[in-house]
Design a protein around this motif. Structure first.
Motif, PDB file in Angstrom:
ATOM      1  N   PRO A  53      -9.052   2.793 -20.200  1.00 12.69           N
ATOM      2  CA  PRO A  53      -9.625   1.883 -19.197  1.00 12.69           C
ATOM      3  C   PRO A  53      -8.826   1.897 -17.901  1.00 12.69           C
ATOM      4  N   VAL A  54      -9.490   1.497 -16.845  1.00 13.94           N
ATOM      5  CA  VAL A  54      -8.882   1.484 -15.517  1.00 13.94           C
ATOM      6  C   VAL A  54      -8.042   0.228 -15.340  1.00 13.94           C
ATOM      7  N   ARG A  55      -6.897   0.388 -14.696  1.00  9.20           N
ATOM      8  CA  ARG A  55      -6.093  -0.743 -14.234  1.00  9.20           C
ATOM      9  C   ARG A  55      -6.164  -0.710 -12.716  1.00  9.20           C
ATOM     10  N   GLY A  56      -6.612  -1.770 -12.072  1.00  9.01           N
ATOM     11  CA  GLY A  56      -6.869  -1.758 -10.642  1.00  9.01           C
ATOM     12  C   GLY A  56      -5.643  -2.025  -9.798  1.00  9.01           C
ATOM     13  N   GLY A  57      -5.661  -1.501  -8.555  1.00  6.65           N
ATOM     14  CA  GLY A  57      -4.606  -1.796  -7.609  1.00  6.65           C
ATOM     15  C   GLY A  57      -4.105  -0.639  -6.779  1.00  6.65           C
ATOM     16  N   VAL A  58      -4.616   0.563  -6.951  1.00  5.86           N
ATOM     17  CA  VAL A  58      -4.247   1.812  -6.271  1.00  5.86           C
ATOM     18  C   VAL A  58      -2.967   2.411  -6.872  1.00  5.86           C
ATOM     19  N   GLN A  59      -3.129   3.551  -7.501  1.00 10.82           N
ATOM     20  CA  GLN A  59      -1.992   4.248  -8.095  1.00 10.82           C
ATOM     21  C   GLN A  59      -1.062   4.793  -7.002  1.00 10.82           C
ATOM     22  N   VAL A  60       0.253   4.711  -7.260  1.00 12.16           N
ATOM     23  CA  VAL A  60       1.259   5.186  -6.310  1.00 12.16           C
ATOM     24  C   VAL A  60       2.219   6.132  -7.035  1.00 12.16           C
ATOM     25  N   ARG A  61       2.499   7.274  -6.411  1.00  6.76           N
ATOM     26  CA  ARG A  61       3.458   8.241  -6.941  1.00  6.76           C
ATOM     27  C   ARG A  61       4.461   8.611  -5.857  1.00  6.76           C
ATOM     28  N   ARG A  62       5.586   9.153  -6.284  1.00  6.03           N
ATOM     29  CA  ARG A  62       6.683   9.480  -5.380  1.00  6.03           C
ATOM     30  C   ARG A  62       7.164  10.892  -5.657  1.00  6.03           C
ATOM     31  N   SER A  63       7.551  11.623  -4.592  1.00  5.10           N
ATOM     32  CA  SER A  63       8.054  12.987  -4.747  1.00  5.10           C
ATOM     33  C   SER A  63       9.014  13.317  -3.612  1.00  5.10           C
ATOM     34  N   THR A  64       9.907  14.249  -3.881  1.00  2.36           N
ATOM     35  CA  THR A  64      10.783  14.758  -2.828  1.00  2.36           C
ATOM     36  C   THR A  64      10.416  16.177  -2.434  1.00  2.36           C
ATOM     37  N   ASP A  65       9.457  16.805  -3.138  1.00  2.00           N
ATOM     38  CA  ASP A  65       9.140  18.209  -2.857  1.00  2.00           C
ATOM     39  C   ASP A  65       7.646  18.525  -2.852  1.00  2.00           C
ATOM     40  N   LEU A  66       6.791  17.542  -3.086  1.00  2.00           N
ATOM     41  CA  LEU A  66       5.337  17.730  -3.127  1.00  2.00           C
ATOM     42  C   LEU A  66       4.878  18.570  -4.308  1.00  2.00           C
ATOM     43  N   VAL A  67       5.780  18.817  -5.251  1.00  2.00           N
ATOM     44  CA  VAL A  67       5.445  19.588  -6.445  1.00  2.00           C
ATOM     45  C   VAL A  67       5.561  18.719  -7.690  1.00  2.00           C
ATOM     46  N   THR A  68       6.686  18.051  -7.847  1.00  2.00           N
ATOM     47  CA  THR A  68       6.927  17.165  -8.984  1.00  2.00           C
ATOM     48  C   THR A  68       6.776  15.716  -8.534  1.00  2.00           C
ATOM     49  N   TRP A  69       5.953  14.969  -9.252  1.00  2.00           N
ATOM     50  CA  TRP A  69       5.658  13.591  -8.866  1.00  2.00           C
ATOM     51  C   TRP A  69       6.063  12.629  -9.978  1.00  2.00           C
ATOM     52  N   ASP A  70       6.605  11.497  -9.588  1.00  2.00           N
ATOM     53  CA  ASP A  70       6.925  10.419 -10.518  1.00  2.00           C
ATOM     54  C   ASP A  70       6.010   9.243 -10.247  1.00  2.00           C
ATOM     55  N   PHE A  71       5.453   8.680 -11.315  1.00  2.00           N
ATOM     56  CA  PHE A  71       4.581   7.522 -11.150  1.00  2.00           C
ATOM     57  C   PHE A  71       5.417   6.312 -10.765  1.00  2.00           C
ATOM     58  N   HIS A  72       5.003   5.636  -9.697  1.00  2.00           N
ATOM     59  CA  HIS A  72       5.780   4.530  -9.151  1.00  2.00           C
ATOM     60  C   HIS A  72       5.184   3.164  -9.484  1.00  2.00           C
ATOM     61  N   GLY A  73       3.890   3.126  -9.767  1.00  2.00           N
ATOM     62  CA  GLY A  73       3.247   1.847 -10.060  1.00  2.00           C
ATOM     63  C   GLY A  73       1.925   1.728  -9.335  1.00  2.00           C
ATOM     64  N   TRP A  74       1.552   0.503  -9.030  1.00  2.00           N
ATOM     65  CA  TRP A  74       0.326   0.212  -8.290  1.00  2.00           C
ATOM     66  C   TRP A  74       0.683  -0.545  -7.020  1.00  2.00           C
ATOM     67  N   ALA A  75      -0.054  -0.276  -5.962  1.00  2.00           N
ATOM     68  CA  ALA A  75       0.252  -0.921  -4.691  1.00  2.00           C
ATOM     69  C   ALA A  75      -0.060  -2.411  -4.727  1.00  2.00           C
ATOM     70  N   LEU A  76      -1.138  -2.768  -5.402  1.00  2.00           N
ATOM     71  CA  LEU A  76      -1.590  -4.151  -5.451  1.00  2.00           C
ATOM     72  C   LEU A  76      -1.706  -4.615  -6.901  1.00  2.00           C
ATOM     73  N   ALA A  77      -1.747  -5.912  -7.097  1.00  2.00           N
ATOM     74  CA  ALA A  77      -1.810  -6.472  -8.445  1.00  2.00           C
ATOM     75  C   ALA A  77      -3.187  -6.311  -9.081  1.00  2.00           C
ATOM     76  N   GLY A  78      -4.169  -5.892  -8.319  1.00  2.00           N
ATOM     77  CA  GLY A  78      -5.526  -5.715  -8.802  1.00  2.00           C
ATOM     78  C   GLY A  78      -6.452  -5.582  -7.615  1.00  2.00           C
ATOM     79  N   VAL A  79      -7.745  -5.729  -7.834  1.00  2.00           N
ATOM     80  CA  VAL A  79      -8.704  -5.702  -6.737  1.00  2.00           C
ATOM     81  C   VAL A  79      -8.616  -7.024  -5.989  1.00  2.00           C
ATOM     82  N   PRO A  80      -8.314  -7.011  -4.685  1.00  2.00           N
ATOM     83  CA  PRO A  80      -8.221  -8.269  -3.930  1.00  2.00           C
ATOM     84  C   PRO A  80      -9.506  -9.087  -4.044  1.00  2.00           C
TER      85      PRO A  80
END
Length: 465
Positions: A53-80
């Motif tokens: 199932p979907v968890r709302g809030g916009v997925q956010v990832r982080r990278s230093t090289d645009l190749v390997t990405w780490d999941f950082h969380g969600w930008a928002l707590a849900g759909v405003p």
């Protein structure tokens, strides 16, 4: 689900009930990437998963090289709440993130879409943060749409898939739209991030004027055009990238160019992107579609692209810096179409200002060459054996690469910086770019070629040993 906060000072919400450690570039749909002032890359994408199932809030990832990405969380707590109340959305789609402000300080703005599949009761909202990592604060709905009567014989625009375009003088536009009504552009107030005075609707009302129409497709193709991205062309003017067709199968990317942000946009053969009487599978230059390189995985439904433009420092042996442009998009796996993930590719420009994308995914700065003065300048590089793709030939099928020489050429001209031009056997004028790249299938340095003729036919090729 219960939201908790990460132990970083940014306060980006995450969800301890999900095991996101192995997500990396999986579950990415409709992505956009930005680089912060410290050189770290942040990726924002639709709330979508292939295995739950979907968890709302916009997925956010982080990278230093645009190749390997780490999941950082969600930008928002849900759909405003305002967007949820209007659209009924359980998750947010297609975030667009831009940095605005002055030298005294800047703000990051995120335009998100709230809707449900098959519906035009949609909204584009705005959130702001001091940094891509957050914390993000919702500012409300920017534009909304409903199942309204079509204006002027066209379908009413669907208020999703935002793209913010900033002109050299600071003028800003909101490019948006999807299936049903096509792609439109509305002027933004750069100071507030909302629709400019004179175009904004009254509270609780829809847009009476949806803006300027940029692209539209005939009902024979279900009006299937979405995911627009507009970027400046070298030497002036603008290029429009859009995704055509079915999200889970024949989805593919097309391009057109115009003199102004609000259009009109035309393809290589001069057809308007708003021409609903033309063959809806002929309009637009197909720059990327489903394919399989020999020995590699099948790539299905590439699309909904954004472009990361950045100035990168030169290597120690070089002077100055270089502008790098990368196409950031999602793909599905041909052997498992429900699986969707991130891909990044180099975007190049022909000598006459057409955007094309590499057949090989981006392999990281250590394996790529951004200095165009080091790109091939001798036409002899066009000889030899290549694996070729012709995107858009039949987007319903995954195209296999064809191994052999490039087509015959006459009147070849080397134009510098990897740019070439020649005449094809049928008399068509061809513009091409050749540049160093990394062959991800064979694990070796190579060359890639992207070529476009004046009928709109595109060739993507990888040089083989």
């Amino acid at each position: 689900m219960t939201d908790t906060t990460t132990d970083t000072p940014t306060g980006t919400p995450t969800d301890t009930a999900l095991d996101t450690a192995a997500w990396r570039g999986r579950h990415v749909h409709d992505p956009t990437a930005v680089r912060d002032d410290d050189g770290v890359y942040w990726l924002f994408s639709t709330d979508a998963r292939s295995d739950g199932p979907v968890r709302g809030g916009v997925q956010v990832r982080r990278s230093t090289d645009l190749v390997t990405w780490d999941f950082h969380g969600w930008a928002l707590a849900g759909v405003p709440a305002p967007a949820a109340a209007w659209s009924g959305a359980e998750g947010l789609w297609a975030p667009e993130v831009v940095q605005v402000g002055t030298s005294a300080g800047s703000t990051w703005r995120m335009y998100y879409s709230a809707s449900t599949f098959g519906s035009r009761r949609s909204a584009i909202g705005l959130a702001e943060a001091p940094h891509p990592a957050g914390p993000w604060t919702d500012r409300g709905v920017v534009v909304s749409s409903d199942h309204a009567d079509p204006p002027a014989g066209l379908g009413h625009p669907n208020a999703i898939d935002a793209n913010v375009v900033t002109e050299a003088d600071g003028t800003q536009w909101l490019v948006y739209g999807s299936f049903f009504g096509g792609i439109h552009a509305l002027p933004l107030d750069a100071a507030t991030g909302f629709v400019a005075d004179g175009f904004a609707p009254a509270p609780g009302e829809l847009h009476a004027a949806p803006g300027r129409l940029l692209a539209h497709r005939a009902r024979a193709a279900d009006g299937a055009v979405e995911g627009a991205y507009v970027l400046p062309r070298p030497g002036g003017g603008w290029a429009l990238l859009v995704s055509y067709d079915s999200l889970g199968g024949s989805y593919h990317l097309r391009a057109a160019v115009g003199d102004a942000v609000p259009g009109p946009y035309r393809d290589r053969a001069g057809r308007l992107m708003t021409d609903v009487d033309a063959d809806p599978w002929a309009v637009g230059v197909p720059v990327l579609s489903g394919h399989r390189l020999a020995g590699g995985p099948g790539i299905l439904a590439p699309g909904h692209a954004s472009v990361l433009t950045e100035r990168v420092p030169a290597a120690a042996s070089e002077a100055g810096s270089h502008v790098r442009q990368l196409l950031v998009h999602h793909v599905r796996d041909a052997d498992a179409p429900t699986e969707h993930r991130l891909q990044v590719r180099r975007l190049v420009w022909t000598h006459d200002g057409w955007p094309l994308v590499a057949p090989q995914p981006w392999a990281g700065a250590a394996r790529e060459v951004d200095d165009v003065s080091r790109w091939p300048a001798d036409a002899a590089v066009l000889d030899g054996t290549w694996e070729r793709l012709t995107p858009g030939t039949d987007p319903r099928h995954v195209q296999d690469g064809v191994v052999g020489p490039l087509e015959a050429r006459t009147a070849v001209r080397a134009l510098g910086g990897g740019r070439f031009a020649w005449t094809a056997p049928d008399g068509a004028a061809v513009s091409a770019v050749v540049h160093p790249a990394w062959d991800g299938v064979r694990g070796r340095a190579t060359l890639c070629l992207e070529a476009l003729d004046d009928t709109g036919r595109v060739t993507l090729a990888t040089r083989l040993p």
